[in-house]
Design a protein around this motif. Structure first.
Motif, PDB file in Angstrom:
ATOM      1  N   TYR A 141      -3.281   0.665   0.361  1.00 26.37           N
ATOM      2  CA  TYR A 141      -2.442   1.712   0.449  1.00 26.37           C
ATOM      3  C   TYR A 141      -2.563   1.528  -0.776  1.00 26.37           C
ATOM      4  CZ  TYR A 141      -5.162   2.606   5.309  1.00 26.37           C
ATOM      5  OH  TYR A 141      -5.694   2.526   6.111  1.00 26.37           O
ATOM      6  N   ALA A 145      -0.371   5.490  -3.246  1.00 27.18           N
ATOM      7  CA  ALA A 145       0.138   6.998  -3.175  1.00 27.18           C
ATOM      8  C   ALA A 145       1.653   7.498  -4.270  1.00 27.18           C
ATOM      9  CB  ALA A 145       0.007   7.798  -2.404  1.00 27.18           C
ATOM     10  N   TYR A 194       1.040  10.756   1.824  1.00 24.66           N
ATOM     11  CA  TYR A 194      -0.262  10.699   1.432  1.00 24.66           C
ATOM     12  C   TYR A 194      -0.212   9.185   1.381  1.00 24.66           C
ATOM     13  CZ  TYR A 194      -0.030  14.954  -0.583  1.00 24.66           C
ATOM     14  OH  TYR A 194       0.553  16.227  -1.316  1.00 24.66           O
ATOM     15  N   GLU A 234      -8.749   8.750   0.857  1.00 21.36           N
ATOM     16  CA  GLU A 234      -8.227   9.350  -0.793  1.00 21.36           C
ATOM     17  C   GLU A 234      -6.847   7.509  -1.283  1.00 21.36           C
ATOM     18  OE1 GLU A 234      -8.096  10.776   1.955  1.00 21.36           O
ATOM     19  OE2 GLU A 234      -9.581  12.535   1.085  1.00 21.36           O
ATOM     20  N   SER A 235      -5.916   7.016  -0.247  1.00 16.26           N
ATOM     21  CA  SER A 235      -5.253   6.363  -0.852  1.00 16.26           C
ATOM     22  C   SER A 235      -5.599   4.345  -0.594  1.00 16.26           C
ATOM     23  CB  SER A 235      -3.951   6.894  -0.158  1.00 16.26           C
ATOM     24  OG  SER A 235      -3.584   7.533  -0.462  1.00 16.26           O
TER      25      SER A 235
END
Length: 478
Positions: free
Chosen positions: A334, A336, A341, A347-348
């Motif tokens: 991940y 961000a 987030y 999304e990440s």
């Protein structure tokens, strides 16, 4: 058009592989294990071999066995060798790890401020994360991910490197066995040297007593005017000379005891030992077996053989450096600009996987040098292996001949000592009856002392010979 591109790419890859795999020529040699069928012209085919006897059964003296047991625990050289074994074992673990996938965890954070008048800066200025919410400036960056790399061992380069490490590990084990055989033999030789010195010291005491009695008789004869003062002084000088010899023997005893103590890894102290007359000992019976058995019994030969196997594998490893290597790398995690987030999916979420094929093309001098060196070391290992076999055979042949020659020499010296011992009484009787000169008495006593010393020395050499041939045959480590 697409087919043409693939065709050109294929030709380029083939050309790359051909250039990479074109190897320089090397000098080659095959090791020889040729060895005569017998020792020193002896055509016996008896396979009985003294090397198969455990050292504890070969050396039956309990004092000597206790010394060897202590040395096998405390000797520094042996303990250093044991650490070399551990180092070689760890080398196997390191080589094994090279061909297994490497997986790690990566975490990090940072901050980045780019110029507004760049393409990235301009994009960030016009980007909204959410309606009405601009990209933060400066831009933080947080990441947590798992990463993996793996070199596919298509040419067995990494596996061969591990096999070479295994061979070297086994060679260090044989090296330890060779140290043990040398240690056992050295302690046994020093022990019997100590017994010989004790015997010689006892002979000196007996000779001093004999010469003192002769001096007393000469003094009585001088009082009776049967001899002159010269005879008395000659006998006194001979007694003093013999007495001085005992201090040289005491020094040798001290040095021999300290040598044994050093091998036992301890500071100087008296060595407990047998009080037995060395001449009463019978040298151990030795069976040399067949010369070919040296290949299996001698630790140094097995060590040289394993080092040769490792050197051959090193050549294969160096050869594989010319071939293309295939590597795979991957990561997932991940990333961000805000910790809140960081774990949002998808999304990440980030992931990647890539493969690369790399082959040396230009300026291959370094890998050529490694290849040439590996081959040269292989040739060295071959010569060392052949030299070790030759040396082992010569050692056994020499000690076998020495045992036979010393046995004959000892028999003759024993007869010499017996004849001279009888001549002492004869010379004393003749001297007291004025039928022999005092110099004849002195020379007879001196000859007996030297002959008895030589007899003890010969017996010690016999014991050393049966110890050394036991070592030469490969015995003592089991």
């Amino acid at each position: 058009m697409m087919k043409r591109k693939y065709k050109l790419l294929g030709i380029a890859c083939l050309s790359l592989a051909y250039t990479a795999c074109k190897l320089p020529s090397l000098a080659e040699k095959k090791e020889s294990q040729a060895i005569p069928g017998s020792y020193g012209g002896n055509s016996t085919q008896d396979s009985s071999n003294t090397a198969a006897i455990r050292w504890r059964d070969y050396f039956t003296d309990p004092y000597l066995a206790a010394l060897i047991d202590t040395a096998l625990v405390n000797n520094q050289e042996l303990n250093i060798t044991l650490q070399e074994i551990d180092i070689s074992r760890n080398e196997i673990r390191a080589r094994k790890g090279e061909y297994l996938p490497f997986v790690g965890i990566k975490a990090g954070g940072g901050v980045d401020k780019v110029s507004r008048y760049t393409n990235i800066g301009a994009m960030e200025a016009n980007t909204e994360i959410k309606p009405g919410k601009e990209m933060p400036e400066p831009l933080p960056d947080y990441q947590i991910s798992a990463v993996a790399t793996w070199e596919i061992d298509i040419w067995q380069k990494l596996h061969n490197a591990k096999k070479a490490a295994v061979s070297r590990y086994l060679a260090t084990v044989e090296g330890r066995n060779f140290v043990i055989t040398s240690l056992v033999a050295e302690i046994a030789n020093s022990y019997y040297e100590l017994l010989a010195l004790d015997n010689q010291q006892e002979i000196l005491q007996q000779n001093i007593e004999l010469q003192t009695n002769a001096l007393r008789i000469v003094k009585l004869q001088k009082e009776a005017t049967r001899v002159t003062e010269l005879a008395v002084r000659k006998f006194e000088a001979e007694v003093l000379k013999t007495q001085s010899l005992q201090y040289g023997i005491k020094q040798r005893i001290t040095e021999t005891e300290n040598r044994i103590n050093f091998l036992l890894g301890r500071y100087p102290q008296p060595i407990a030992r047998s009080k037995q007359d060395l001449n009463s000992l019978t040298p151990m019976q030795v069976h040399t077996g067949l010369p070919a058995q040296l290949l299996a019994n001698r630790p140094d030969i097995k060590q040289a053989e394993l080092q040769l196997a490792a050197a051959k594998l090193d050549v294969k490893v160096a050869k594989a450096q010319f071939y293309p290597s295939l590597g795979i790398s991957a990561s997932i995690g991940y990333r961000a600009f805000n910790p809140s987030y960081l774990l949002k999916t998808p999304e990440s979420l980030l992931y990647s996987i890539a493969g690369d094929l790399v082959a040396p093309l230009v300026n291959r001098n370094a890998i050529k040098a490694t290849y040439y060196n590996a081959n040269a070391k292989q040739l060295q290992a071959i010569y060392q292996y052949e030299r070790t076999i030759l040396n082992a055979y010569v050692e056994v042949a020499n000690q076998q001949a020495k045992i036979g020659n010393l046995e004959k020499s000892y028999d003759l010296k024993a007869k010499q000592v017996d004849a001279l011992a009888r001549s002492i009484n004869i010379s004393n009787d003749l001297f007291q009856s004025a039928r022999a000169d005092y110099m004849e008495v002195l020379m007879t006593q001196r000859d007996v002392l030297e002959a008895r010393f030589e007899l003890i020395e010969t017996r010690m050499q016999q014991m050393n010979a049966v110890i050394n041939i036991y070592q030469a045959l490969g015995g003592g480590w089991n």
